[in-house]
Design a protein around this motif. Structure first.
Motif, PDB file in Angstrom:
ATOM      1  N   LEU A  32      40.003  32.892  45.578  1.00 34.77           N
ATOM      2  CA  LEU A  32      39.215  33.512  44.513  1.00 34.77           C
ATOM      3  C   LEU A  32      39.746  34.889  44.132  1.00 34.77           C
ATOM      4  CD1 LEU A  32      35.546  32.429  45.248  1.00 34.77           C
ATOM      5  CD2 LEU A  32      37.058  31.672  43.430  1.00 34.77           C
ATOM      6  N   ASP A  33      40.464  35.559  45.037  1.00 36.19           N
ATOM      7  CA  ASP A  33      41.083  36.842  44.679  1.00 36.19           C
ATOM      8  C   ASP A  33      42.160  36.617  43.617  1.00 36.19           C
ATOM      9  OD1 ASP A  33      39.514  38.256  46.449  1.00 36.19           O
ATOM     10  OD2 ASP A  33      40.989  38.163  48.078  1.00 36.19           O
ATOM     11  N   TYR A  34      42.964  35.592  43.830  1.00 34.30           N
ATOM     12  CA  TYR A  34      44.010  35.239  42.855  1.00 34.30           C
ATOM     13  C   TYR A  34      43.373  34.883  41.518  1.00 34.30           C
ATOM     14  CZ  TYR A  34      47.563  32.360  40.545  1.00 34.30           C
ATOM     15  OH  TYR A  34      48.422  31.808  39.623  1.00 34.30           O
ATOM     16  N   MET A  35      42.369  34.022  41.562  1.00 36.03           N
ATOM     17  CA  MET A  35      41.688  33.618  40.328  1.00 36.03           C
ATOM     18  C   MET A  35      41.052  34.837  39.663  1.00 36.03           C
ATOM     19  SD  MET A  35      41.925  30.330  39.762  1.00 36.03           S
ATOM     20  CE  MET A  35      40.510  29.678  38.927  1.00 36.03           C
ATOM     21  N   GLY A  36      40.445  35.695  40.471  1.00 37.66           N
ATOM     22  CA  GLY A  36      39.806  36.899  39.932  1.00 37.66           C
ATOM     23  C   GLY A  36      40.792  37.811  39.225  1.00 37.66           C
ATOM     24  N   ARG A  37      41.990  37.957  39.806  1.00 35.53           N
ATOM     25  CA  ARG A  37      43.021  38.798  39.170  1.00 35.53           C
ATOM     26  C   ARG A  37      43.444  38.219  37.827  1.00 35.53           C
ATOM     27  NH1 ARG A  37      45.021  38.875  44.417  1.00 35.53           N
ATOM     28  NH2 ARG A  37      46.696  37.418  43.890  1.00 35.53           N
ATOM     29  N   GLY A  77      40.785  39.698  30.606  1.00 40.43           N
ATOM     30  CA  GLY A  77      39.660  40.455  30.067  1.00 40.43           C
ATOM     31  C   GLY A  77      38.338  39.712  30.160  1.00 40.43           C
ATOM     32  N   LEU A  78      38.204  38.839  31.169  1.00 40.74           N
ATOM     33  CA  LEU A  78      36.990  38.032  31.332  1.00 40.74           C
ATOM     34  C   LEU A  78      36.212  38.474  32.559  1.00 40.74           C
ATOM     35  CD1 LEU A  78      38.726  34.621  30.634  1.00 40.74           C
ATOM     36  CD2 LEU A  78      37.281  35.896  29.042  1.00 40.74           C
ATOM     37  N   GLY A  79      34.960  38.061  32.640  1.00 47.29           N
ATOM     38  CA  GLY A  79      34.093  38.396  33.764  1.00 47.29           C
ATOM     39  C   GLY A  79      34.420  37.598  35.016  1.00 47.29           C
ATOM     40  N   PRO A  80      33.984  38.074  36.178  1.00 43.59           N
ATOM     41  CA  PRO A  80      34.310  37.423  37.452  1.00 43.59           C
ATOM     42  C   PRO A  80      33.703  36.028  37.624  1.00 43.59           C
ATOM     43  CG  PRO A  80      32.772  39.235  37.794  1.00 43.59           C
ATOM     44  CD  PRO A  80      33.201  39.284  36.363  1.00 43.59           C
ATOM     45  N   GLN A  81      32.617  35.732  36.933  1.00 42.10           N
ATOM     46  CA  GLN A  81      32.003  34.404  37.057  1.00 42.10           C
ATOM     47  C   GLN A  81      32.920  33.310  36.523  1.00 42.10           C
ATOM     48  OE1 GLN A  81      31.084  36.755  34.977  1.00 42.10           O
ATOM     49  NE2 GLN A  81      30.492  35.922  33.002  1.00 42.10           N
ATOM     50  N   VAL A  82      33.847  33.674  35.634  1.00 45.58           N
ATOM     51  CA  VAL A  82      34.799  32.708  35.095  1.00 45.58           C
ATOM     52  C   VAL A  82      35.697  32.175  36.210  1.00 45.58           C
ATOM     53  CG1 VAL A  82      36.743  32.402  33.499  1.00 45.58           C
ATOM     54  CG2 VAL A  82      34.737  33.696  32.776  1.00 45.58           C
ATOM     55  N   ALA A  83      36.060  33.029  37.165  1.00 43.47           N
ATOM     56  CA  ALA A  83      36.950  32.621  38.264  1.00 43.47           C
ATOM     57  C   ALA A  83      36.326  31.510  39.099  1.00 43.47           C
ATOM     58  CB  ALA A  83      37.284  33.823  39.145  1.00 43.47           C
ATOM     59  N   THR A  84      35.060  31.638  39.427  1.00 43.50           N
ATOM     60  CA  THR A  84      34.383  30.631  40.245  1.00 43.50           C
ATOM     61  C   THR A  84      34.340  29.284  39.537  1.00 43.50           C
ATOM     62  OG1 THR A  84      33.005  32.381  41.172  1.00 43.50           O
ATOM     63  CG2 THR A  84      32.245  30.126  41.494  1.00 43.50           C
ATOM     64  N   HIS A  85      33.970  29.301  38.281  1.00 46.56           N
ATOM     65  CA  HIS A  85      33.867  28.046  37.524  1.00 46.56           C
ATOM     66  C   HIS A  85      35.248  27.439  37.263  1.00 46.56           C
ATOM     67  CE1 HIS A  85      29.602  28.450  37.119  1.00 46.56           C
ATOM     68  NE2 HIS A  85      29.719  29.629  36.534  1.00 46.56           N
ATOM     69  N   ALA A  86      36.250  28.279  37.022  1.00 46.47           N
ATOM     70  CA  ALA A  86      37.608  27.776  36.803  1.00 46.47           C
ATOM     71  C   ALA A  86      38.146  27.135  38.080  1.00 46.47           C
ATOM     72  CB  ALA A  86      38.524  28.902  36.342  1.00 46.47           C
TER      73      ALA A  86
END
Length: 182
Positions: free
Chosen positions: A69-74, A80-89
């Motif tokens: 999730l750190d990689y996805m978060g970066r 330019g998107l919010g952190p919730q996008v990383a979890t769903h992606a």
């Protein structure tokens, strides 16, 4: 987890359950049955075999990027998107591997970062982000070709009903059918 990993985990769980059932069927657990130390040893051996199978199939590297999730978060932050996008992606990429039989064999040939980039593109649009990145932007951020992301998006688009988590807030007008056509 990929299909092979799920099969390996199910086999591991089945063999562990069988060992425990065999130990429980004897009257006192020691006379003719498996002792708890033996059960623990079998569980450990099965776990090692599952890890070896995953490594020999080359699945460990393919699943690493989207599970981090750190990689996805970066990547999401760079878009330019919010952190919730990383979890769903991350969930969508997991589902791409899980439903590879529906998506077809090309999904396994696609580079993992292309799957991640396509998932970020999909989630950003479904959550109706204020600044929606295009395929070119997510491909650049994930350091893959635009064509590979477009290819993954074309493969995934018809099966989005299987890929999107039912609890994901879809605010795009028209829902999944409101996504851009591949």
């Amino acid at each position: 987890l990929g299909n092979a990993e799920l099969v390996a985990e199910r086999r591991s769980a089945a063999s562990t359950a069988a060992a425990r059932a065999a130990a429980a069927t004897t009257a006192d657990g020691a006379a003719g049955g498996l002792k708890s130390a033996t059960v623990a040893k079998l569980e450990e051996q099965t776990s090692v075999q599952v890890k070896d199978l995953i490594k020999s199939l080359g699945l460990a590297k393919a699943t690493q990027d989207f599970q981090n999730l750190d990689y996805m978060g970066r990547l999401v932050k760079r878009c330019g998107l919010g952190p919730q996008v990383a979890t769903h992606a991350s969930h969508i990429v997991q589902q791409m591997y899980r439903h590879a039989a529906i998506l077809g064999p090309k999904i396994h040939n696609a580079p993992s970062p292309a799957l991640v980039a396509a998932a970020i593109f999909i989630v950003a649009h479904l959550m109706d982000a204020e600044l929606k990145p295009g395929i070119h932007e997510v491909a650049t951020v994930a350091k893959v070709t635009e064509a590979s992301v477009q290819s993954v998006y074309q493969i995934a688009h018809p099966a989005l009903g299987y890929l999107v988590h039912e609890k994901m807030p879809v605010t795009l007008r028209g829902g999944i059918s409101g996504l851009p056509r591949p």
